[in-house]
Design an enzyme around this catalytic site. Structure first.
Site, PDB file in Angstrom:
ATOM      1  N   LYS A  11       0.873  -1.173   0.216  1.00 29.36           N
ATOM      2  CA  LYS A  11      -0.191  -0.094   0.040  1.00 29.36           C
ATOM      3  C   LYS A  11       0.617   1.357   0.008  1.00 29.36           C
ATOM      4  O   LYS A  11       0.369   2.488  -0.755  1.00 29.36           O
ATOM      5  CB  LYS A  11      -0.956   0.097   1.180  1.00 29.36           C
ATOM      6  N   THR A  12       2.121   1.243   0.832  1.00 26.06           N
ATOM      7  CA  THR A  12       2.590   2.557   0.845  1.00 26.06           C
ATOM      8  C   THR A  12       3.360   2.644  -0.493  1.00 26.06           C
ATOM      9  O   THR A  12       3.510   4.015  -0.832  1.00 26.06           O
ATOM     10  CB  THR A  12       3.945   2.166   1.924  1.00 26.06           C
TER      11      THR A  12
ATOM     12  N   ASP B  18      -3.334   7.327   4.456  1.00 31.12           N
ATOM     13  CA  ASP B  18      -2.841   6.023   4.570  1.00 31.12           C
ATOM     14  C   ASP B  18      -4.014   5.526   5.856  1.00 31.12           C
ATOM     15  O   ASP B  18      -4.041   6.485   6.630  1.00 31.12           O
ATOM     16  CB  ASP B  18      -1.525   6.244   4.769  1.00 31.12           C
ATOM     17  N   GLU B  19      -3.813   4.422   6.363  1.00 33.85           N
ATOM     18  CA  GLU B  19      -4.276   3.521   7.423  1.00 33.85           C
ATOM     19  C   GLU B  19      -5.715   4.379   7.715  1.00 33.85           C
ATOM     20  O   GLU B  19      -5.823   4.641   8.916  1.00 33.85           O
ATOM     21  CB  GLU B  19      -3.541   3.885   8.632  1.00 33.85           C
TER      22      GLU B  19
ATOM     23  N   GLN C 293      -7.316  -4.716   9.773  1.00 35.23           N
ATOM     24  CA  GLN C 293      -6.451  -4.184  10.780  1.00 35.23           C
ATOM     25  C   GLN C 293      -6.865  -3.042  11.580  1.00 35.23           C
ATOM     26  O   GLN C 293      -5.855  -2.132  11.952  1.00 35.23           O
ATOM     27  CB  GLN C 293      -5.087  -3.943   9.892  1.00 35.23           C
TER      28      GLN C 293
ATOM     29  N   ARG D 294       2.472 -10.205  10.704  1.00 38.20           N
ATOM     30  CA  ARG D 294       3.665  -9.577  10.918  1.00 38.20           C
ATOM     31  C   ARG D 294       4.923 -10.634  10.438  1.00 38.20           C
ATOM     32  O   ARG D 294       5.908 -10.188   9.925  1.00 38.20           O
ATOM     33  CB  ARG D 294       4.022  -9.265  12.397  1.00 38.20           C
TER      34      ARG D 294
END
Length: 661
Positions: free
Chosen positions: A29-30, A212-213, A243, A594
């Site tokens: 995504k980044t 973002d997020e 998330q 993770r």
């Protein structure tokens, strides 16, 4: 864009309206956000100053800024805004301060400063009460609830008391010409809602927004996004409902639900290809999260191969669990010739870290602890730093407010409020306003006297700090404010001793630094923002990472040990009681995703709670992951973990490697 998958390319190029990119863990995504910024500048002709990318941490903003800089390869990005919501709020408030009755150099108070104000306003010495008030007021501010409305909606005596304090607190901050962290969102929202000309100005300046997020936004942040986007609605929101783990601090999944309602022409693009984890890890994560009610269907997949099975270990108690994890980690590292930094030990709460740290230290395994308190975040260090900041810059209002109250000198909140009001009217720093005749006429001599005494002490100390050795000036500072005596009145003997040792460590370090660099304390104080250099830079250190699941979000590790996966811990008993089971499941999902190559779960069959040892059982989340990808290990025929076998394997590996570490 040739290295991107079709969904990533579509997300970057889509500009026909509002866009929601549902980006699964490890789906790049980044990269999508940074590539889209470059696409807007290079292919669409947008000026960098007309683009804002909003992140949730300063670290994420710095990393994004660096990536964009590399992609632009030297071409100018002047004016491009990449910042947190709060940093954007500061930028807006500094520019429009006069429109809300503030001076542009208004102060931003940190959590500790605000807590002290609330403690004073509550009229109680109960620190727990002050923290409850702070939490409640912060919740109201995040939801854009003003003091008057808070009084109307208060549902019990505690909330009614909080609403009364909230009203006084708001007045006090305004008198100080200060804001708190929540105001950095709430005030810009109020500004844009009430002043159409300023709303149009900012909508025209920030013509494309990337968030973002997005799943972590609260009501205030969503309101700010909508006001900035306006009718044009030129934005890309990137998030993952699976998330969303910050409900306890105001994050609201309703913002994700609300997007299709508020923007009927919203485009949805899913990023489901995971570039981080093996197939088994993703299958377990998908199986777990399928038990939650879904806003949007999504299933992660990977081309990285099946990978190792996920191991699950039952241990008699938390000490055996910690010992087992450390042994297995070392054995795994020897076998795979890896680095300590390839490994992370994750847990639900900080209370689980202590026993793990003990075994890591016993085995001389280097480790880093995330989510722990920074040296410079300790209240006693912030007290001394406030004095040093004030020596360097007498216009530093937050430093003045903190220093004048640590320790208290008979300067009450009403006196400070009067000083703040006078300074605001005259557009003066608080320190300067103390000496004004106009202020002297507003307060009684018994109020003015301790303020003048404090300011005169700071002036004398500043003169000494220009020439005298730093160590002697610091000694003079501590003696002059009787800081050691004050600490002893604030805490029990052990805590006061520990805090005093921290202060001495700071003073010793500053004294050595002054000698080594040939500087006075004043010269050092002028670089106070860089003082965190006292802490070792361990970003690239070869050490095992210990972290809470919340702090680990956004990170990835080759090998993950997730401990305490049992009922009452994960999911946490309080979350179960408060019907927050789905958020706990999302927290487990974050922990699983993770891991890149291997994932190891463990739980204790008995856990000490206070002075009692209570039986515990495996978390329901283990069963929800599906048994196909799990391997239950470490249990002998009698149901006890095979600790001896693990120790023998580790000894054999050490012998095989000739004792190499």
């Amino acid at each position: 864009m040739s290295a991107l998958n079709p969904q990533q390319r579509e997300a970057i190029r889509y500009l026909d309206g509002p866009l929601l990119v549902l980006a699964g863990a490890g789906s790049g995504k980044t990269r999508v956000i940074t590539e889209k910024i470059v696409y807007l500048i290079e292919s669409c002709g947008l000026q960098p100053r007309n683009i804002a990318a909003i992140t949730f941490t300063n670290k994420a903003a710095r990393e994004m800024q660096q990536r964009v800089g590399k992609l632009l390869a030297g071409r100018s990005a002047a004016g491009l805004v990449i910042s947190t919501f709060h940093a954007l709020g500061v930028r807006m408030l500094r520019e429009e301060a006069l429109a809300i009755g503030y001076k542009p150099a208004f102060s931003i108070l940190d959590s500790a400063d605000c807590l002290a104000i609330l403690a004073e306003l509550s009229g109680s010495a109960d620190k727990a009460l002050a923290r409850r008030l702070q939490w409640q007021i912060s919740s109201w501010k995040s939801a854009l609830v003003l003091p008057g409305e808070a009084a109307r909606i208060a549902g019990n005596d505690g909330e009614a008391r909080a609403a009364r304090v909230y009203a006084s607190y708001a007045e006090t901050l305004r008198a100080y010409q200060a804001v708190d962290f929540d105001d950095l969102i709430a005030l810009p929202v109020r500004l844009l809602e009430t002043q159409p000309a300023l709303r149009e100005k900012w909508q025209n300046r920030l013509r494309y927004l990337l968030v973002d997020e997005y799943q972590d936004t609260n009501a205030g942040q969503y309101a700010l996004l909508r006001l900035l986007a306006g009718q044009r609605a030129a934005f890309t929101a990137v998030g993952d409902d699976d998330q969303s783990i910050y409900g306890w601090r105001g994050a609201d999944l309703a913002n994700l639900r609300g997007l299709p309602r508020d923007y009927p022409n919203l485009k949805l693009i899913k990023l489901e290809q995971n570039y981080r984890s093996t197939a088994r890890i993703l299958q377990a994560a998908n199986a777990l999260i399928a038990n939650n009610e879904k806003l949007f269907d999504k299933s992660l997949w990977s081309e990285l191969g099946p990978g190792d099975p996920i191991t699950v270990s039952a241990c008699p108690d938390q000490e055996r669990e910690a010992e087992s994890v450390v042994m297995k980690l070392q054995a795994h590292r020897f076998e795979h010739r890896g680095r300590f930094s390839d490994y992370a030990i994750l847990y639900r709460g900080n209370f689980q870290a202590r026993v793990v740290e003990e075994f890591l230290r016993n085995q001389r395994v280097p480790y880093r602890l995330s989510g722990g308190q920074s040296f410079f975040d300790r209240s006693e260090i912030r007290d001394i730093a406030a004095y040093l900041r004030l020596l360097a810059n007498s216009d530093d209002d937050p430093a003045f407010i903190r220093a004048v109250g640590a320790p208290r000198r008979g300067v009450g909140s009403s006196t400070l409020q009067a000083l703040g009001e006078y300074a605001g009217e005259r557009h003066l720093p608080l320190f300067t306003a103390v000496f004004e005749e106009g202020f002297a006429q507003r307060v009684q001599s018994r109020q003015l006297s301790p303020l003048l005494e404090f300011a005169a002490f700071v002036r004398r100390l500043r003169q000494r700090a220009e020439h005298a050795p730093a160590a002697s000036v610091l000694d003079e500072l501590l003696a002059g404010i009787a800081y050691e005596d004050w600490l002893r009145t604030q805490d029990d003997a052990r805590t006061a001793r520990s805090r005093l040792e921290n202060v001495r460590e700071l003073c010793d370090w500053l004294g050595r630094k002054a000698v080594e660099e040939g500087k006075t304390l004043l010269a050092l104080a002028q670089g106070i923002a860089l003082m965190s250099m006292i802490e070792k830079d361990e970003v690239d250190a070869d050490a095992v990472q210990l972290s809470t699941l919340h702090a680990a979000k956004g990170l990835e590790f080759k090998h993950v040990f997730l401990i305490g996966v049992e009922e009452g811990v994960l999911p946490h008993r309080e979350a179960q009681a408060e019907n927050r089971l789905e958020e706990e499941r999302r927290l487990m999902y974050v922990g699983i995703t993770r891991a890149q190559r291997s994932l190891h779960l463990s739980y204790a069959e008995r856990r000490q709670q206070g002075r009692q040892v209570m039986p515990s059982e495996a978390s329901r989340f283990i069963g929800e992951m599906g048994r196909a990808d799990l391997r239950f290990v470490g249990r002998g025929s009698d149901g006890v973990p095979d600790r001896a076998g693990g120790a023998q394997r580790l000894a054999a590996l050490r012998a095989m490697l000739g004792g190499a570490r």
